[in-house]
Design a protein around this motif. Sequence first.
Motif, mmCIF file in Angstrom:
data_model
loop_
_atom_site.group_PDB
_atom_site.id
_atom_site.type_symbol
_atom_site.label_atom_id
_atom_site.label_comp_id
_atom_site.label_asym_id
_atom_site.label_seq_id
_atom_site.Cartn_x
_atom_site.Cartn_y
_atom_site.Cartn_z
ATOM 1 N N VAL A 1 6.041 9.145 -1.619
ATOM 2 C CA VAL A 1 6.244 8.007 -0.716
ATOM 3 C C VAL A 1 7.732 7.777 -0.442
ATOM 4 C CG1 VAL A 1 4.086 6.868 -1.350
ATOM 5 C CG2 VAL A 1 6.183 6.320 -2.617
ATOM 6 N N ALA B 1 6.568 3.909 4.552
ATOM 7 C CA ALA B 1 7.252 3.526 5.783
ATOM 8 C C ALA B 1 8.544 2.772 5.484
ATOM 9 C CB ALA B 1 6.324 2.676 6.648
ATOM 10 N N GLU C 1 0.960 3.602 2.138
ATOM 11 C CA GLU C 1 1.439 3.835 3.505
ATOM 12 C C GLU C 1 2.591 2.884 3.846
ATOM 13 O OE1 GLU C 1 -2.433 5.376 2.766
ATOM 14 O OE2 GLU C 1 -1.755 3.277 2.643
ATOM 15 N N GLN C 2 2.446 1.632 3.423
ATOM 16 C CA GLN C 2 3.498 0.650 3.717
ATOM 17 C C GLN C 2 4.781 0.987 2.983
ATOM 18 O OE1 GLN C 2 4.098 -1.742 0.896
ATOM 19 N NE2 GLN C 2 6.031 -2.271 1.910
ATOM 20 N N SER D 1 0.860 -1.182 0.000
ATOM 21 C CA SER D 1 0.000 0.000 0.000
ATOM 22 C C SER D 1 0.899 1.235 0.000
ATOM 23 C CB SER D 1 -0.893 0.026 1.243
ATOM 24 O OG SER D 1 -0.103 0.252 2.404
ATOM 25 N N THR E 1 4.319 15.247 0.930
ATOM 26 C CA THR E 1 3.546 14.127 1.467
ATOM 27 C C THR E 1 2.407 13.798 0.506
ATOM 28 O OG1 THR E 1 1.983 15.515 2.696
ATOM 29 C CG2 THR E 1 4.053 14.916 3.808
ATOM 30 N N ARG E 2 1.842 12.599 0.658
ATOM 31 C CA ARG E 2 0.710 12.226 -0.194
ATOM 32 C C ARG E 2 -0.485 13.130 0.071
ATOM 33 N NH1 ARG E 2 -1.827 7.688 0.145
ATOM 34 N NH2 ARG E 2 -2.162 7.346 -2.078
#
Length: 350
Positions: free
Chosen positions: A115, A46, A42-43, A40, A320-321
């Motif tokens: 990302v 990170a 977000e993943q 994803s 940022t997204r």
Amino acid sequence: MTLGPLMVDLEGTTMESEERQMLCNPLVGGVILFSRNYESPEQIAALCSEIHELRTPHLLIGVDHEGGPVQRFREGFTRLPSVSRLGDIYDINHKKGLTLAETSGWLMASELRAVGIDFSFAPVLDLGRGISSVMKGRTFHKDPEVVAQLAHAYLAGMQRAGMAATGKHFPGHGSIEADSHVAMPVDERRYEDIFAEDVLPFERMIHYGLAAIMPAHVIYSQVDSQPAGFSAFWLQEVLRKRLEFSGVIFSDDLSMAAAESAGSYSDRARAALQAGCDVALVCNNRAAAEEVLSGLGEGFIDDPVSQLRRVRMHGRHPVTRAELHQNPKWVRAVHSVTDYDESPEIDLPI
């Protein structure tokens, strides 16, 4: 710690302890991500943050995100059409094709930068002659002049998003049927023909500020017995001297079948770097990466100029997204790309 000359990969969506140790090896300078590393937005953000925090300057993170058949991250990212669609549009309306090429380059780069990805291995500068099956949908056009124009616009979009561009596959993969992932392609054309046609987009893009180039795992038999990525003639005599290219030269993946002629994985990495590559990619084979890290460490002296080139591939303009998605420009870009991907015929009353 400087950025080393090797680019390696990870097994999954998180970083294991042994992978952390590998990435802290001074010979490593970057990580290339694949679909298996993605779950994803977000993943992946990170994971990129975790990779960047390992070292200073932070390790480069790259990905193949051309659009069409080659887009590693899909769910949560805009679906990017094949760049060959831009060539179709250009044939109908030059201005619209160039505008959409710049928009596509900006959108691709902006979403990756949001990302934490430093760069995509794009754009493809090969000619779309309909000969190479592995290049289907990945090339802008068959005409080198048109390729240069569309790629220039695409480059401008990437640069505005803070991403360096990588042109591939030098000096041209569009005239060979064989796929270098599984075979050794041989191009039997004369140097003069290759330079006048396939090299033209690379030459133009170098003058436009192209930051990096990836050579092809192809033997141009009337020019050199070595594949371009292992050829000092192609990389130093042609690319560095004749074309005056001063950016990064990435090898193509040394695990591909077409690289086997250079010997063991350590031999392949050493041969690529000695021929003129600044970064050697070892992908999809952990044992091969470990072999290279072990074997290359014996007596290898990194070029300080190569170190400086590699640092220039770091991404700029962090965003940022959330910030990107609130930008009206992003909204318009997504609509533009979606429209030209879905429309079988483009209505361009300009």
